[in-house]
Design an enzyme around this catalytic site. Structure first.
Site, PDB file in Angstrom:
ATOM      1  N   GLY A  72       0.813  -1.211   0.000  1.00 15.61           N
ATOM      2  CA  GLY A  72       0.000   0.000   0.000  1.00 15.61           C
ATOM      3  C   GLY A  72       0.848   1.264   0.000  1.00 15.61           C
ATOM      4  N   THR A  73       1.903   1.275   0.776  1.00  9.12           N
ATOM      5  CA  THR A  73       2.730   2.482   0.882  1.00  9.12           C
ATOM      6  C   THR A  73       3.334   2.828  -0.476  1.00  9.12           C
ATOM      7  OG1 THR A  73       3.216   2.007   3.187  1.00  9.12           O
ATOM      8  CG2 THR A  73       4.747   3.475   2.056  1.00  9.12           C
ATOM      9  N   ASN A 152      -8.610   3.643   7.878  1.00  8.44           N
ATOM     10  CA  ASN A 152      -8.021   2.540   8.647  1.00  8.44           C
ATOM     11  C   ASN A 152      -8.299   2.607  10.138  1.00  8.44           C
ATOM     12  OD1 ASN A 152      -6.199   4.748   7.750  1.00  8.44           O
ATOM     13  ND2 ASN A 152      -4.839   3.942   9.302  1.00  8.44           N
ATOM     14  N   GLN A 180      -7.779  -0.452   2.953  1.00 10.77           N
ATOM     15  CA  GLN A 180      -8.614  -1.034   4.013  1.00 10.77           C
ATOM     16  C   GLN A 180      -9.959  -1.557   3.519  1.00 10.77           C
ATOM     17  OE1 GLN A 180      -7.882  -1.941   6.988  1.00 10.77           O
ATOM     18  NE2 GLN A 180      -5.927  -0.904   7.301  1.00 10.77           N
ATOM     19  N   SER A 200      -3.348  -3.586  -0.868  1.00 16.50           N
ATOM     20  CA  SER A 200      -2.232  -4.268  -0.223  1.00 16.50           C
ATOM     21  C   SER A 200      -2.662  -5.651   0.268  1.00 16.50           C
ATOM     22  CB  SER A 200      -1.762  -3.416   0.963  1.00 16.50           C
ATOM     23  OG  SER A 200      -0.764  -4.084   1.677  1.00 16.50           O
ATOM     24  N   ALA A 201      -1.902  -6.679  -0.126  1.00 13.65           N
ATOM     25  CA  ALA A 201      -2.325  -8.067   0.126  1.00 13.65           C
ATOM     26  C   ALA A 201      -2.438  -8.429   1.612  1.00 13.65           C
ATOM     27  CB  ALA A 201      -1.354  -9.032  -0.555  1.00 13.65           C
ATOM     28  N   HIS A 202      -1.544  -7.863   2.449  1.00 14.39           N
ATOM     29  CA  HIS A 202      -1.535  -8.349   3.841  1.00 14.39           C
ATOM     30  C   HIS A 202      -2.742  -7.895   4.671  1.00 14.39           C
ATOM     31  CE1 HIS A 202      -0.004  -4.892   6.374  1.00 14.39           C
ATOM     32  NE2 HIS A 202       0.340  -4.435   5.204  1.00 14.39           N
ATOM     33  N   THR A 238      12.665  -6.856 -10.160  1.00 18.36           N
ATOM     34  CA  THR A 238      12.197  -8.232 -10.352  1.00 18.36           C
ATOM     35  C   THR A 238      10.907  -8.452  -9.569  1.00 18.36           C
ATOM     36  OG1 THR A 238      14.448  -8.965 -10.670  1.00 18.36           O
ATOM     37  CG2 THR A 238      12.850 -10.662 -10.039  1.00 18.36           C
ATOM     38  N   CYS A 326       0.594   2.519  12.977  1.00 21.37           N
ATOM     39  CA  CYS A 326       1.754   3.357  12.691  1.00 21.37           C
ATOM     40  C   CYS A 326       1.897   4.495  13.690  1.00 21.37           C
ATOM     41  CB  CYS A 326       1.642   3.949  11.293  1.00 21.37           C
ATOM     42  SG  CYS A 326       1.186   2.755  10.062  1.00 21.37           S
TER      43      CYS A 326
HETATM   44  N1  PLP Z   1      -3.143   2.857   3.428  1.00 21.68           N
HETATM   45  C1  PLP Z   1      -3.939   2.466   4.436  1.00 21.68           C
HETATM   46  C2  PLP Z   1      -5.318   3.016   4.548  1.00 21.68           C
HETATM   47  C3  PLP Z   1      -3.464   1.544   5.379  1.00 21.68           C
HETATM   48  O1  PLP Z   1      -4.249   1.169   6.382  1.00 21.68           O
HETATM   49  C4  PLP Z   1      -2.132   1.046   5.249  1.00 21.68           C
HETATM   50  C5  PLP Z   1      -1.580   0.123   6.260  1.00 21.68           C
HETATM   51  O2  PLP Z   1      -1.850   0.231   7.434  1.00 21.68           O
HETATM   52  C6  PLP Z   1      -1.359   1.479   4.160  1.00 21.68           C
HETATM   53  C7  PLP Z   1      -1.897   2.383   3.277  1.00 21.68           C
HETATM   54  C8  PLP Z   1       0.024   0.972   3.955  1.00 21.68           C
HETATM   55  O3  PLP Z   1       0.015  -0.327   3.419  1.00 21.68           O
HETATM   56  P1  PLP Z   1       1.298  -1.280   3.514  1.00 21.68           P
HETATM   57  O4  PLP Z   1       1.359  -1.757   4.934  1.00 21.68           O
HETATM   58  O5  PLP Z   1       1.004  -2.389   2.550  1.00 21.68           O
HETATM   59  O6  PLP Z   1       2.474  -0.468   3.097  1.00 21.68           O
END
Ligand code: PLP
Length: 390
Positions: A72-73, A152, A180, A200-202, A238, A326
């Protein structure tokens, strides 16, 4: 006491067993580099492109518009900085909201240091961005609007369809951070009307370090990393084939089970909130009462520090978060709750419960059994709360 209850699924989720099974061959015999032309490479390339097709289909788009990233970041950084850098000649103004994830907010702050102007839209007490506010703030220099799909911390779902329509009418690109919401509610990039979307997969039982970004055809965007021609030259490096295979499988499972799981999680969180209100006084819900992803419940327990409750619950094997993962560890009240107008003391006393696949009604009952005692013990030690109640 061995019981472990995980109520922090918005921070991350465990990898689903079917996802792990799908990934494992690509760490073993299928380890090839998708850019190699021999059979090992070709096998990896096939898996990569099949995953892209799967993800595209689930988001109702074309595989040519899906790009894999590290999460996601990275997707958020690529959307915000990539659009800004490539469209600088057109304008230097970006619009976002005050409650975005730091991946978007910090990208915007970075761009401000480069001379871009950023408007941070306010939200109402539920965390909603008003379409009229967006309309009012678009200028001829505006090149990008970035508003998240679901928050989030509090789970509020933004009116993306309405917001993206305004951007489109003004010829401005629209990005949404759907990290989210993906896997929790249906995502259709066409009906959302967005030009870019991060996931984001996790967050949906896939692996960490695997993400994707949808970029509609024709969008001008400068890559963050330069190197090879991977991902149609928009993301050099890669490809993480096992991670990408896992992401696609996780999204497929999430969509397959969504209706049933959503209903279950909604019932679970409603029952939890009802029972908490019966047992504990002075509890407040943060976020929209209905327009909310079904697994998220953000509550303020007046008179106690959220962090103190977290530590006490942790001793009982229960994992919850205060604000977003975070920002835990800092003493600043959450920027999301502050933007919603939650007073600092209530913001400091907030907890985020985010339910998921492993949680049962039994778990909820157990938390409801231990939480009232923890809150009343901590309140008894708070002179301010005692004085107010006297
Ligand atoms: N955006 C939102 C709304 C999120 O909740 C998060 C992770 O907490 C991210 C972005 C960042 O994702 P990643 O952990 O895959 O970098």
């Amino acid at each position: 006491m061995d019981r472990k209850i995980y109520l922090d699924h918005n921070a991350t989720t465990p990898v689903h067993p079917e996802v792990l099974e799908a990934m494992l061959p690509f760490y073993k015999e299928g380890f090839g580099n998708a850019s190699s032309i021999h059979s090992f490479g070709r096998e990896a390339k096939v898996a990569l492109e099949e995953s892209r097709e799967k993800v595209a289909k689930l988001l109702n788009t074309d595989p040519l518009e899906i790009y894999f990233t590290s999460g996601g970041t990275e997707s958020d950084n690529l959307a915000v900085k990539g659009i800004a850098w490539a469209n600088r000649k057109k304008g230097n103004h970006i619009i976002t909201s005050k409650i975005e994830h730091h991946a978007v907010l910090e990208s915007c702050k970075y761009l401000e240091r480069e001379g871009f102007e950023v408007t941070y839209l306010p939200v109402d007490r539920y965390g909603l961005v008003a379409p009229d506010e967006l309309k009012k703030n678009i200028r001829k220099e505006t090149i990008l609007v970035s508003i998240m799909h679901a928050n989030n911390e509090v789970g509020t779902i933004e009116p993306i369809e309405e917001l993206s329509k305004i951007a489109k009418e003004n010829g401005v690109y629209f990005h949404t951070d759907a990290v989210q919401s993906t896997g929790k509610i249906k995502i259709d990039v066409n009906s959302l009307g967005v030009d870019l979307l991060s996931l984001s997969a996790h967050k949906f039982y896939g692996p960490k370090g695997a993400g994707a970004i949808y970029i509609t055809r024709g969008v001008r965007l400068t890559p963050l990393a330069h190197g090879g021609h991977h991902e149609k030259a928009r993301r050099a490096g890669t490809e993480n084939v096992p991670g990408i295979v896992g992401l696609a499988k996780a999204l497929e499972i999430a969509n397959r089970d969504m209706e049933k799981e959503d209903r279950r999680l909604k019932n679970l969180s409603e029952r939890f909130f009802e029972r908490i209100k019966e047992q504990i006084s002075d509890v407040y819900l943060n976020g929209h009462p209905e327009l909310r992803i079904p697994n998220t419940l953000n509550l303020s327990f007046k008179g106690v520090e959220g962090e103190s409750i977290i530590l006490s619950l942790d001793l009982k094997g229960i994992a919850v978060a205060s604000g977003s993962a975070c920002t835990s560890g800092t003493l600043e009240p959450s920027h999301v709750l502050s933007a919603m107008g939650v007073p600092p003391d209530l913001a400091q006393s907030s907890l985020r419960f985010s339910f998921g696949r492993s949680n049962t009604f039994d778990d909820i009952d157990y938390v409801v059994e231990v939480l009232p005692e923890i809150v009343s013990r901590l309140r008894a030690m708070s002179p301010i709360y005692q004085k107010e109640k006297a």
